[in-house]
Scaffold this active site. Structure first.
Site, PDB file in Angstrom:
ATOM      1  N   TYR A 204       9.812  12.369  30.530  1.00 49.52           N
ATOM      2  CA  TYR A 204      10.442  11.451  31.485  1.00 49.52           C
ATOM      3  C   TYR A 204      10.580  12.163  32.820  1.00 49.52           C
ATOM      4  O   TYR A 204      11.049  13.313  32.880  1.00 49.52           O
ATOM      5  CB  TYR A 204      11.834  11.040  30.993  1.00 49.52           C
ATOM      6  CG  TYR A 204      12.610  10.172  31.963  1.00 49.52           C
ATOM      7  CD1 TYR A 204      12.574   8.786  31.880  1.00 49.52           C
ATOM      8  CD2 TYR A 204      13.394  10.752  32.965  1.00 49.52           C
ATOM      9  CE1 TYR A 204      13.286   8.000  32.776  1.00 49.52           C
ATOM     10  CE2 TYR A 204      14.105   9.972  33.860  1.00 49.52           C
ATOM     11  CZ  TYR A 204      14.045   8.593  33.760  1.00 49.52           C
ATOM     12  OH  TYR A 204      14.744   7.822  34.647  1.00 49.52           O
TER      13      TYR A 204
ATOM     14  N   GLU B 122      10.101   6.009  38.835  1.00 48.32           N
ATOM     15  CA  GLU B 122      10.323   6.467  37.461  1.00 48.32           C
ATOM     16  C   GLU B 122       9.033   6.397  36.651  1.00 48.32           C
ATOM     17  O   GLU B 122       8.329   5.382  36.686  1.00 48.32           O
ATOM     18  CB  GLU B 122      11.398   5.603  36.795  1.00 48.32           C
ATOM     19  CG  GLU B 122      11.699   5.978  35.358  1.00 48.32           C
ATOM     20  CD  GLU B 122      12.671   5.009  34.705  1.00 48.32           C
ATOM     21  OE1 GLU B 122      13.818   5.411  34.462  1.00 48.32           O
ATOM     22  OE2 GLU B 122      12.278   3.843  34.458  1.00 48.32           O
TER      23      GLU B 122
END
Length: 420
Positions: free
Chosen positions: A143, A231
């Site tokens: 992530y 993101e």
């Protein structure tokens, strides 16, 4: 400290069904496929794919990809797509397919239906587009995100070697797995900073170089696109050994509308509350909630206090609506129109503290709105500050059944009583 970053930054940027996260959007959310195209424009590796708006074109897209396996993803602006369900009966908004025909079958059940997830509520959100990509086989998922952190007064990189899942869950269950790195806005993300993050994530060799380059490119996107969030979840290491961005989310600051026209032209209004869209046309800051007391207030701070005192008296606000410091009669009328269009609204509470905003102008707007809309809902008005007495007199002389009350607490209590 890290839990504060996650709760105060990511949760505010990623809209959730909790009322506290509904208060101020201030950003444009792009679909996954739109975000992925931005990444591609900046030279970042993404999976091969394209979009379709009907089953037949979905089949054609799959055939054109020229691969053996596919993933079809519903393009809906909500988290938890994979665990959601459609009003068509289909379970899951992300499906693995082995043939182009199977892609078409899933597309027919997704397109034209609403996807219901933990973030959409029971109403769901319409799915008008699907994104078909080549199926890839990640060996490890990570992530990486860049967002604004008010506490640090700078952008911050949030990363984890536990990608492919909800980052808030990771932060809650295993906070040590979260890496935070504040970016000096004057220097940007340096090669040394990006290399260090890649190393902390566990990358080495050429993969570390690819991960570091990805982080620096993401920051370039963040700054050049006036983003509030960029993101990647997951950023993956494939079985080929390459690092690739498998899913992307980009949110852009609404204040950048004037210089990011190409991005704002991509806005999908079908994913937004119609009332919020209408309010934005009149420069009103409106967010719909689930209560029965409509609120019309000037100033975000007073609006929050108004919602709090309504709840203190066992009422529920139906909306957040800030008319700003220079609202016109037209804007006030439109605000009343939007509030009263909600069938759950049983009363309206107007709470104005006049500084730049004059009480007599507000009063004239309220009276005009009630007459124009032939409003039948009880209206409680509290005016304080500039020309408040003159405004109260305008209301008294209007002949309308508007409840004028100077005391904040008493006015809120009456608004709650009128809604019951």
């Amino acid at each position: 400290m890290m839990s504060g970053i996650i709760s105060n930054s990511i949760r505010k940027v990623l809209r959730t069904p909790h009322s506290s996260a509904h208060i101020s959007r201030r950003f444009l959310s792009l679909h996954e496929y739109q975000s992925q195209r931005i990444l591609k424009d900046y030279g970042l590796p993404i999976a091969k794919g394209d979009v379709a708006t009907d089953a037949a074109s979905a089949v054609n897209v799959a055939k054109a990809l020229g691969c053996d396996n596919f993933v079809i993803k519903a393009q809906v602006l909500a988290g938890g797509r994979g665990k959601g369900h459609f009003t068509s009966g289909l379970q899951g908004g992300v499906k693995v397919c082995e043939t182009a025909e199977q892609v078409g079958e899933y597309a027919s059940q997704m397109i034209g239906s609403k996807l219901i997830t933990k973030q959409t509520g029971e109403a769901g959100k319409p799915c008008d587009t699907v994104y078909i990509v080549e199926r890839l086989f990640p060996e490890k998922e990570y992530y990486v995100a860049i967002l604004l952190d008010r506490g640090a007064a700078n952008p911050v990189i949030v990363a984890s070697a536990e990608g492919g899942m909800d980052i808030e869950t990771v932060a809650a269950t295993n906070p040590s797995a979260i890496i935070k790195s504040v970016v000096d806005i004057n220097r940007g993300v340096t090669a040394q900073q990006a290399d260090l993050i890649a190393h902390k994530l566990g990358f080495s060799g050429h993969q570390a170089s690819q991960a570091s380059n990805t982080i620096r490119k993401l920051y370039q996107i963040f700054t050049e696109k006036d983003a509030s969030l960029v993101e990647i979840n997951p950023m993956a290491v494939l079985n080929t050994g390459d690092v690739l961005c498998m899913d992307a989310k980009v949110s852009v600051d609404d204040n950048a509308n004037f210089r990011q026209k190409d991005l704002f032209d991509m806005r999908d209004y079908s994913q937004e509350d119609e009332r919020e869209v209408q309010a934005s046309k009149f420069d009103l800051n409106y967010v719909g909630l689930d209560g029965s007391i409509g609120c019309l207030v000037n100033g975000a701070g007073l609006a929050m206090a108004t919602m709090d005192i309504i709840k203190l008296h066992k009422g529920e606000p139906a909306n957040f609506l800030d008319v700003g410091g220079s609202a016109t009669t037209e804007q006030i009328t439109e605000a009343f129109r939007i509030i009263s269009a909600d069938p759950r609204v049983k009363s309206i509470f107007v709470n104005i503290f006049g500084g730049i905003m004059r009480g007599d102008i507000v009063a004239q707007g309220v009276v005009e709105a009630c007459k124009t809309l032939e409003l039948r809902l009880p209206v409680v008005v509290r005016l304080q500050g500039t020309n408040a007495e003159r405004g109260s007199q305008i209301i008294a002389d209007s002949g309308l059944k508007i409840i004028a009350e100077n005391d904040f607490d008493t006015a809120a209590r009456k608004a709650v009583e009128c809604s019951q």
